[in-house]
Scaffold this motif. Sequence first.
Motif, PDB file in Angstrom:
ATOM      1  N   GLU B  86       0.803  -1.223   0.000  1.00 25.71           N
ATOM      2  CA  GLU B  86       0.000   0.000   0.000  1.00 25.71           C
ATOM      3  C   GLU B  86       0.839   1.277   0.000  1.00 25.71           C
ATOM      4  OE1 GLU B  86       0.427  -2.260   2.331  1.00 25.71           O
ATOM      5  OE2 GLU B  86      -0.375  -1.694   4.282  1.00 25.71           O
ATOM      6  N   VAL B  87       2.165   1.143   0.124  1.00 28.40           N
ATOM      7  CA  VAL B  87       3.042   2.322   0.214  1.00 28.40           C
ATOM      8  C   VAL B  87       3.276   2.929  -1.161  1.00 28.40           C
ATOM      9  CG1 VAL B  87       5.390   3.064   0.747  1.00 28.40           C
ATOM     10  CG2 VAL B  87       4.168   1.553   2.316  1.00 28.40           C
ATOM     11  N   LYS B  88       3.093   4.248  -1.240  1.00 27.66           N
ATOM     12  CA  LYS B  88       3.371   4.907  -2.512  1.00 27.66           C
ATOM     13  C   LYS B  88       4.797   5.484  -2.511  1.00 27.66           C
ATOM     14  CE  LYS B  88       0.884   8.502  -4.356  1.00 27.66           C
ATOM     15  NZ  LYS B  88      -0.480   8.917  -4.722  1.00 27.66           N
ATOM     16  N   THR B  89       5.084   6.347  -1.519  1.00 26.88           N
ATOM     17  CA  THR B  89       6.441   6.923  -1.454  1.00 26.88           C
ATOM     18  C   THR B  89       6.969   6.838  -0.028  1.00 26.88           C
ATOM     19  OG1 THR B  89       5.598   9.113  -0.923  1.00 26.88           O
ATOM     20  CG2 THR B  89       5.936   8.626  -3.265  1.00 26.88           C
ATOM     21  N   VAL B  90       8.284   6.745   0.078  1.00 27.36           N
ATOM     22  CA  VAL B  90       8.951   6.770   1.386  1.00 27.36           C
ATOM     23  C   VAL B  90      10.126   7.734   1.272  1.00 27.36           C
ATOM     24  CG1 VAL B  90      10.117   5.434   3.156  1.00 27.36           C
ATOM     25  CG2 VAL B  90       8.385   4.337   1.718  1.00 27.36           C
ATOM     26  N   ASP B  91      10.144   8.757   2.131  1.00 29.47           N
ATOM     27  CA  ASP B  91      11.284   9.702   2.115  1.00 29.47           C
ATOM     28  C   ASP B  91      11.940   9.689   3.486  1.00 29.47           C
ATOM     29  OD1 ASP B  91      11.063  10.764  -0.528  1.00 29.47           O
ATOM     30  OD2 ASP B  91       9.208  11.752   0.131  1.00 29.47           O
ATOM     31  N   PHE B 130      10.932   8.712   8.756  1.00 31.50           N
ATOM     32  CA  PHE B 130      10.480   8.407   7.403  1.00 31.50           C
ATOM     33  C   PHE B 130       9.157   9.126   7.183  1.00 31.50           C
ATOM     34  CE2 PHE B 130      13.016   4.369   7.657  1.00 31.50           C
ATOM     35  CZ  PHE B 130      13.841   4.679   6.591  1.00 31.50           C
ATOM     36  N   GLU B 131       9.013   9.767   6.029  1.00 31.53           N
ATOM     37  CA  GLU B 131       7.705  10.321   5.653  1.00 31.53           C
ATOM     38  C   GLU B 131       7.122   9.443   4.570  1.00 31.53           C
ATOM     39  OE1 GLU B 131       7.803  15.095   6.553  1.00 31.53           O
ATOM     40  OE2 GLU B 131       7.427  14.390   4.519  1.00 31.53           O
ATOM     41  N   ILE B 132       5.930   8.926   4.865  1.00 23.89           N
ATOM     42  CA  ILE B 132       5.353   7.921   3.968  1.00 23.89           C
ATOM     43  C   ILE B 132       4.030   8.431   3.405  1.00 23.89           C
ATOM     44  CG2 ILE B 132       4.516   5.528   3.829  1.00 23.89           C
ATOM     45  CD1 ILE B 132       6.140   5.192   6.551  1.00 23.89           C
ATOM     46  N   THR B 133       3.806   8.224   2.116  1.00 20.92           N
ATOM     47  CA  THR B 133       2.449   8.439   1.570  1.00 20.92           C
ATOM     48  C   THR B 133       1.938   7.084   1.091  1.00 20.92           C
ATOM     49  OG1 THR B 133       3.269   8.931  -0.635  1.00 20.92           O
ATOM     50  CG2 THR B 133       2.918  10.809   0.823  1.00 20.92           C
ATOM     51  N   LEU B 134       0.609   6.941   1.141  1.00 18.43           N
ATOM     52  CA  LEU B 134      -0.014   5.670   0.764  1.00 18.43           C
ATOM     53  C   LEU B 134      -0.754   5.798  -0.557  1.00 18.43           C
ATOM     54  CD1 LEU B 134      -1.494   4.492   4.184  1.00 18.43           C
ATOM     55  CD2 LEU B 134       0.642   3.824   3.083  1.00 18.43           C
ATOM     56  N   LYS B 135      -0.894   4.661  -1.235  1.00 24.72           N
ATOM     57  CA  LYS B 135      -1.661   4.656  -2.493  1.00 24.72           C
ATOM     58  C   LYS B 135      -3.136   4.871  -2.220  1.00 24.72           C
ATOM     59  CE  LYS B 135       1.374   1.358  -4.779  1.00 24.72           C
ATOM     60  NZ  LYS B 135       1.603  -0.088  -4.743  1.00 24.72           N
ATOM     61  N   ASP B 136      -3.597   4.294  -1.134  1.00 24.75           N
ATOM     62  CA  ASP B 136      -5.025   4.322  -0.858  1.00 24.75           C
ATOM     63  C   ASP B 136      -5.220   4.612   0.620  1.00 24.75           C
ATOM     64  OD1 ASP B 136      -7.656   3.967  -0.515  1.00 24.75           O
ATOM     65  OD2 ASP B 136      -7.706   1.836  -1.088  1.00 24.75           O
ATOM     66  N   LEU B 137      -5.922   5.713   0.892  1.00 24.75           N
ATOM     67  CA  LEU B 137      -6.045   6.160   2.281  1.00 24.75           C
ATOM     68  C   LEU B 137      -6.786   5.164   3.168  1.00 24.75           C
ATOM     69  CD1 LEU B 137      -6.683   9.976   2.434  1.00 24.75           C
ATOM     70  CD2 LEU B 137      -4.660   8.662   3.013  1.00 24.75           C
ATOM     71  N   SER B 138      -7.646   4.366   2.559  1.00 29.88           N
ATOM     72  CA  SER B 138      -8.444   3.473   3.394  1.00 29.88           C
ATOM     73  C   SER B 138      -7.572   2.408   4.080  1.00 29.88           C
ATOM     74  CB  SER B 138      -9.539   2.799   2.569  1.00 29.88           C
ATOM     75  OG  SER B 138      -8.943   2.079   1.523  1.00 29.88           O
ATOM     76  N   ALA B 139      -6.330   2.255   3.598  1.00 24.54           N
ATOM     77  CA  ALA B 139      -5.447   1.246   4.198  1.00 24.54           C
ATOM     78  C   ALA B 139      -4.662   1.814   5.382  1.00 24.54           C
ATOM     79  CB  ALA B 139      -4.480   0.707   3.150  1.00 24.54           C
ATOM     80  N   GLN B 140      -4.958   3.075   5.713  1.00 25.42           N
ATOM     81  CA  GLN B 140      -4.076   3.778   6.648  1.00 25.42           C
ATOM     82  C   GLN B 140      -4.014   3.164   8.048  1.00 25.42           C
ATOM     83  OE1 GLN B 140      -3.531   8.172   6.693  1.00 25.42           O
ATOM     84  NE2 GLN B 140      -4.561   8.008   8.646  1.00 25.42           N
ATOM     85  N   SER B 141      -5.172   2.910   8.676  1.00 21.21           N
ATOM     86  CA  SER B 141      -5.122   2.467  10.078  1.00 21.21           C
ATOM     87  C   SER B 141      -4.437   1.106  10.210  1.00 21.21           C
ATOM     88  CB  SER B 141      -6.521   2.440  10.709  1.00 21.21           C
ATOM     89  OG  SER B 141      -7.505   2.256   9.761  1.00 21.21           O
ATOM     90  N   GLU B 142      -4.732   0.227   9.276  1.00 19.74           N
ATOM     91  CA  GLU B 142      -4.071  -1.078   9.247  1.00 19.74           C
ATOM     92  C   GLU B 142      -2.547  -0.910   9.144  1.00 19.74           C
ATOM     93  OE1 GLU B 142      -5.083  -4.281   9.259  1.00 19.74           O
ATOM     94  OE2 GLU B 142      -3.043  -4.996   8.812  1.00 19.74           O
TER      95      GLU B 142
END
Lengths: 229, 303
Positions: B86-91, B130-142
Amino acid sequence: MIKLDHVSLKYPGSKTLALNDVNFEIADGEFVFIVGASGSGKTSMLKLLLKELDPTSGKVKVADYDYSKLKRRNIPKVRRKLGVVFQNFRLLKDRTVYENVAFAQRVIETPGRYIRRQVPAMLTLVGLADKYKSYPRQLSGGEQQRVALARALVNKPEILLADEPTGNLDPKNSWEIMRLLEDVNKKGTTVVVVTHNKEIVNMMRKRVITLKKGEIISDEAKGGYIDED
Amino acid sequence: MRISSYFYSIRQGLKNIRRNLLFSLASIGTIVSCLFLFGVFYCVIVNFRTAVSDLENTVTISVFFDEGIEDSNINLIGEQIRMREEVKTVDYISADQAWERYAKERYEDDYEAAMASFAGDNPLKNSASFEITLKDLSAQSEFIRFLKGLHGVRKVSTSEITADGIVALNSVVSYASIGIIVILLLVSVFLISNTITIGITVRKEEIGIMKLIGATNFFVRAPFIVEGVVIGLIGSLLPLIIVYYMYDNIVKYIIGRYAVVSKLFAFVPIGDIFVVLIPVSAAIGIGLGLIGSIITTRKHLKV
Ligand SMILES: Nc1ncnc2c1ncn2[C@@H]1O[C@H](COP(=O)(O)OP(=O)(O)OP(=O)(O)O)[C@@H](O)[C@H]1O
Ligand SMILES: [Mg+2]
């Protein structure tokens, strides 16, 4: 070929048989009159030949098709071999004389260039060339009858079924129509004519099938009109 | 069938529409309103979706590490994060970068002076992340639960409420519009079917004669099917035209009136919308006409 084999017909809700054990065979190219009193079952018989109705018992065969085995989708195929003049004409009220006749050709998907040639020719043959733009309600009974005949003949059917085609005509016109039917017959069409016209039947010396209360009481090769007692 | 028969069927079908004008107009009207709403919803949803995905990119998750953690451990954590679907970017934000960023926000133009005054002594020295963005926000809490379970992670900071809100709103808007559109579609099929039933009833005698003369069922049905398709087609073209002009004008108006909007948010270009909307609307319109007329003729002409 037309064949009725032990055919009986009972209308739903009616107690008596409209046709009772009717048997006959009409060969290709024959000219046959069907006569009988009003209510004797003549129209009902034509309805069976057109598969507008199915017999209560017995078998109907027309042009090599056994109607009891005929698949629904093949019904149009048989009907296209038949030309029918209905007793009550059944013309399309909102279409002109021309369109009524052309309609029979459109139904069997005749190309437009043939329709444009054959319809006027047919209307001339039945003497209605000048009425082609009229609507049925603007025509006399006899004229409507002739439109119905033109529609029945325009496709050059194998078999012509005509239910009182001269019922509304004067003697002169009646004879003209009969000559026309004889002509058509000479060119190979099997012609079956229901009629009450005693004079014509007696003069033409054709095969005559006489019905009485749904039963055949006479079937003669060069018959005459049998008056009921 | 022959070409001339097709033309004949089409002429008859158009004639049916004219003879049956009131009901034809009612059917066209329903399809127009149905597909108009569909068009409007589609425009709104497409723009909403773009806005959400813009937002999703700005919603980040920050992962902070235990004090005095080894660099090799940080790398290990980074690898584990990158392996997630589910991870889009990791900085990776080093402590120094974090301090510089903070200083810029806090002291604005004077930030260099401020940083100089702390020279060599980073007040945020435990704030590498680490700053992470996700592909799909609904996966966030998991995903956050997963992060918290990792060895060496001290703190996970998020903007969970915003994310949940967006996800919820997104699905409410989608379901509500799908519901309304489905209801309208059913009403359209019903009205088309009614229109054609009336056409058939009026022409019952004519149809009987056609069949006795030897017309195939297809020949009898074709004009009614043409009638349905034409109604569907007209019903799909009108709303496309209306939505086109509406969208164009509304976007121009908003951008002209509220200049800020165009900074926050870019409207989806009309071309992108209509590339999808034209074929879909036409297909729905024609489909409705076909379904309505086929069902009805099947029922009434006993094929
Ligand atoms: N649709 C119907 N329902 C019930 N009975 C019918 C129906 N059509 C005809 N009949 C009955 O069947 C019998 C035969 O009718 P048919 O129309 O075949 O007579 P016909 O010989 O053609 O008479 P006509 O010379 O008057 O035309 C009559 O007794 C008539 O009442
Ligand atoms: Mg009769």
